[in-house]
Scaffold this active site. Structure first.
Site, PDB file in Angstrom:
ATOM      1  N   HIS A 220       0.817  -1.224   0.000  1.00 41.22           N
ATOM      2  CA  HIS A 220       0.000   0.000   0.000  1.00 41.22           C
ATOM      3  C   HIS A 220       0.852   1.277   0.000  1.00 41.22           C
ATOM      4  O   HIS A 220       0.604   2.195  -0.772  1.00 41.22           O
ATOM      5  CB  HIS A 220      -0.941  -0.033   1.209  1.00 41.22           C
ATOM      6  CG  HIS A 220      -1.916   1.095   1.210  1.00 41.22           C
ATOM      7  ND1 HIS A 220      -2.866   1.243   0.235  1.00 41.22           N
ATOM      8  CD2 HIS A 220      -2.055   2.147   2.050  1.00 41.22           C
ATOM      9  CE1 HIS A 220      -3.574   2.332   0.480  1.00 41.22           C
ATOM     10  NE2 HIS A 220      -3.092   2.900   1.565  1.00 41.22           N
TER      11      HIS A 220
ATOM     12  N   ASP B  93      -9.546   6.901  -6.253  1.00 38.40           N
ATOM     13  CA  ASP B  93      -9.061   7.726  -5.159  1.00 38.40           C
ATOM     14  C   ASP B  93      -7.954   8.619  -5.730  1.00 38.40           C
ATOM     15  O   ASP B  93      -7.065   8.129  -6.435  1.00 38.40           O
ATOM     16  CB  ASP B  93      -8.495   6.716  -4.138  1.00 38.40           C
ATOM     17  CG  ASP B  93      -7.934   7.343  -2.897  1.00 38.40           C
ATOM     18  OD1 ASP B  93      -7.756   8.560  -2.890  1.00 38.40           O
ATOM     19  OD2 ASP B  93      -7.681   6.578  -1.950  1.00 38.40           O
TER      20      ASP B  93
ATOM     21  N   LYS C 279     -12.449  10.376  -3.365  1.00 37.31           N
ATOM     22  CA  LYS C 279     -12.988   9.483  -2.325  1.00 37.31           C
ATOM     23  C   LYS C 279     -12.714  10.064  -0.944  1.00 37.31           C
ATOM     24  O   LYS C 279     -11.618  10.573  -0.685  1.00 37.31           O
ATOM     25  CB  LYS C 279     -12.311   8.123  -2.446  1.00 37.31           C
ATOM     26  CG  LYS C 279     -12.524   7.173  -1.285  1.00 37.31           C
ATOM     27  CD  LYS C 279     -11.869   5.831  -1.579  1.00 37.31           C
ATOM     28  CE  LYS C 279     -11.331   5.166  -0.349  1.00 37.31           C
ATOM     29  NZ  LYS C 279     -10.637   3.918  -0.616  1.00 37.31           N
TER      30      LYS C 279
ATOM     31  N   THR D  72     -13.613  -4.707   1.570  1.00 38.99           N
ATOM     32  CA  THR D  72     -15.065  -4.931   1.635  1.00 38.99           C
ATOM     33  C   THR D  72     -15.734  -4.662   0.291  1.00 38.99           C
ATOM     34  O   THR D  72     -16.921  -4.927   0.123  1.00 38.99           O
ATOM     35  CB  THR D  72     -15.704  -3.978   2.661  1.00 38.99           C
ATOM     36  OG1 THR D  72     -15.523  -2.623   2.190  1.00 38.99           O
ATOM     37  CG2 THR D  72     -15.078  -4.124   4.034  1.00 38.99           C
TER      38      THR D  72
ATOM     39  N   GLY E 231     -16.315  -1.713  -0.833  1.00 39.93           N
ATOM     40  CA  GLY E 231     -17.029  -0.434  -0.764  1.00 39.93           C
ATOM     41  C   GLY E 231     -16.453   0.600  -1.723  1.00 39.93           C
ATOM     42  O   GLY E 231     -17.199   1.293  -2.434  1.00 39.93           O
TER      43      GLY E 231
HETATM   44  C1  R5P Z   1      -7.219   2.355   0.379  1.00 40.44           C
HETATM   45  O1  R5P Z   1      -6.533   3.370   0.374  1.00 40.44           O
HETATM   46  C2  R5P Z   1      -6.948   1.197  -0.519  1.00 40.44           C
HETATM   47  O2  R5P Z   1      -6.141   1.567  -1.592  1.00 40.44           O
HETATM   48  C3  R5P Z   1      -8.238   0.573  -1.020  1.00 40.44           C
HETATM   49  O3  R5P Z   1      -8.950   1.530  -1.790  1.00 40.44           O
HETATM   50  C4  R5P Z   1      -9.115   0.136   0.120  1.00 40.44           C
HETATM   51  O4  R5P Z   1      -8.345  -0.629   1.006  1.00 40.44           O
HETATM   52  C5  R5P Z   1     -10.282  -0.700  -0.328  1.00 40.44           C
HETATM   53  O5  R5P Z   1     -11.046  -1.062   0.788  1.00 40.44           O
HETATM   54  P1  R5P Z   1     -12.576  -1.433   0.631  1.00 40.44           P
HETATM   55  O6  R5P Z   1     -12.674  -2.482  -0.427  1.00 40.44           O
HETATM   56  O7  R5P Z   1     -12.990  -1.942   1.983  1.00 40.44           O
HETATM   57  O8  R5P Z   1     -13.306  -0.184   0.264  1.00 40.44           O
END
Ligand code: R5P
Length: 302
Positions: free
Chosen positions: A137, A176, A201, A232, A234
């Site tokens: 990440h 994002d 986002k 998840t 989302g």
């Molecule tokens: C966050 O900064 C990551 O890059 C992903 O966008 C995030 O971990 C996705 O999480 P979820 O699927 O729960 O929205």
């Protein structure tokens, strides 16, 4: 130096593919949970001299799944490293395709800790010789590893897969603003002229709730929404909904690490995605792209 691969319980498929790519001897493990809840792992061997003087490669993702959570996977990883070192391994190479806690890389609220770095500090205390992960990440956290540490890029492999589907007229969308650079790098695998755009986002740091804004001109375009992690679902579902409203034709939800927690797959497909594409960093039904070749490239002897 002779080499041997230890395939951890969380990376069975990818481990076997790496074994084939590198033509390695391999062993697996046996795990259980004691009645008091403690984890147990033994490397499945009879001869304790097997690792003596050898270079041992350990592969273990640390993603949560229905079988075990990320804490158990981290403990299993530590147990494997400790065991091969105790048995006389000369060098230890650790591959953690999905690194748990990597998203806890910043302080969002007073009183938090930057746990991504702590996980790596912990691994660093085990005196390993090389460390590999994939699309972590925030690559800055690898500063905590004092030996060779590599963040392997899976984007070329994911792009090859999407190209093999015959997809044309592509737009790459980042869910994002913070991930735009990654999306730009991803788009270059499809050609210099491929447009990249992003949605805005926001995640409520207390509730985790996501809101997303944006209106892009996606009419009749095939949209690839690319992220490092789907947890998840989302984030993806929000982005897909806006992409649909903006006129997208086909929508591919693409992530290196598709954890697919809770009802993520349903959420994403129900929002309008045509396909979810992930890698075998997570051993599940959307692992359509193998990381084995990318990993093997780093580990081949010159
Ligand atoms: C966050 O900064 C990551 O890059 C992903 O966008 C995030 O971990 C996705 O999480 P979820 O699927 O729960 O929205």
């Amino acid at each position: 130096m002779k080499r041997i691969l230890v395939i951890g319980p969380a990376s069975q498929m990818l481990g076997m593919r790496v074994k084939v790519e590198l033509e390695l001897e391999s062993v697996n493990t046996e795990t259980k949970i004691f009645p008091d809840g403690e984890n147990y792992l033994r490397i499945n061997i009879e001869d304790e001299t097997l690792f003596e003087g050898k270079e041992v490669i350990i592969i273990q993702s640390t993603a949560p799944s229905a079988k075990a959570d990320q804490n158990a996977r981290i403990l299993e990883l530590i147990m494997m490293i400790e065991a091969v070192k105790r048995m006389g391994a000369e060098r230890v190479i650790v591959i953690v395709p999905y690194l748990a806690y990597a998203r806890q890389d910043k302080i969002f609220r007073p009183g938090e800790c930057s746990f991504a770095r702590n996980i790596l500090k912990l691994i660093n205390t085990l005196n390993i010789d090389e460390f590999y992960t994939v699309d972590v990440h925030n690559p800055e956290v690898l500063e905590e590893i004092s030996c060779k540490a590599v963040n392997i890029n899976s984007m070329g492999l994911l792009a090859d897969h999407i190209r093999s589907l015959g997809t044309q007229n592509i737009v790459v969308v980042s869910p994002d603003k913070g991930a735009v650079q990654r999306s730009e790098a991803f788009a270059r695998y499809f050609g210099e002229e491929i447009p990249v755009d992003y949605f805005e986002k926001k995640r409520d740091v207390k509730t985790g709730e996501i809101t997303m804004k944006g209106s892009l001109s996606l009419k009749n375009r095939n949209v690839i929404i690319a992220d490092d992690i789907i947890a998840t679902g989302g984030t993806m579902a929000n982005a897909i909904k806006i992409a649909k409203e903006s006129g997208a034709n086909k929508i591919y939800a693409v992530a290196t690490h598709a954890l697919l927690l809770e009802q993520a797959a349903y959420r994403i497909l129900n929002a309008g995605a045509d396909e979810i594409i992930g890698t075998d960093s997570i051993d599940n039904e959307v692992a359509k792209v193998s990381l084995a070749k990318a990993i093997a490239q780093y580990l081949k002897y010159e």
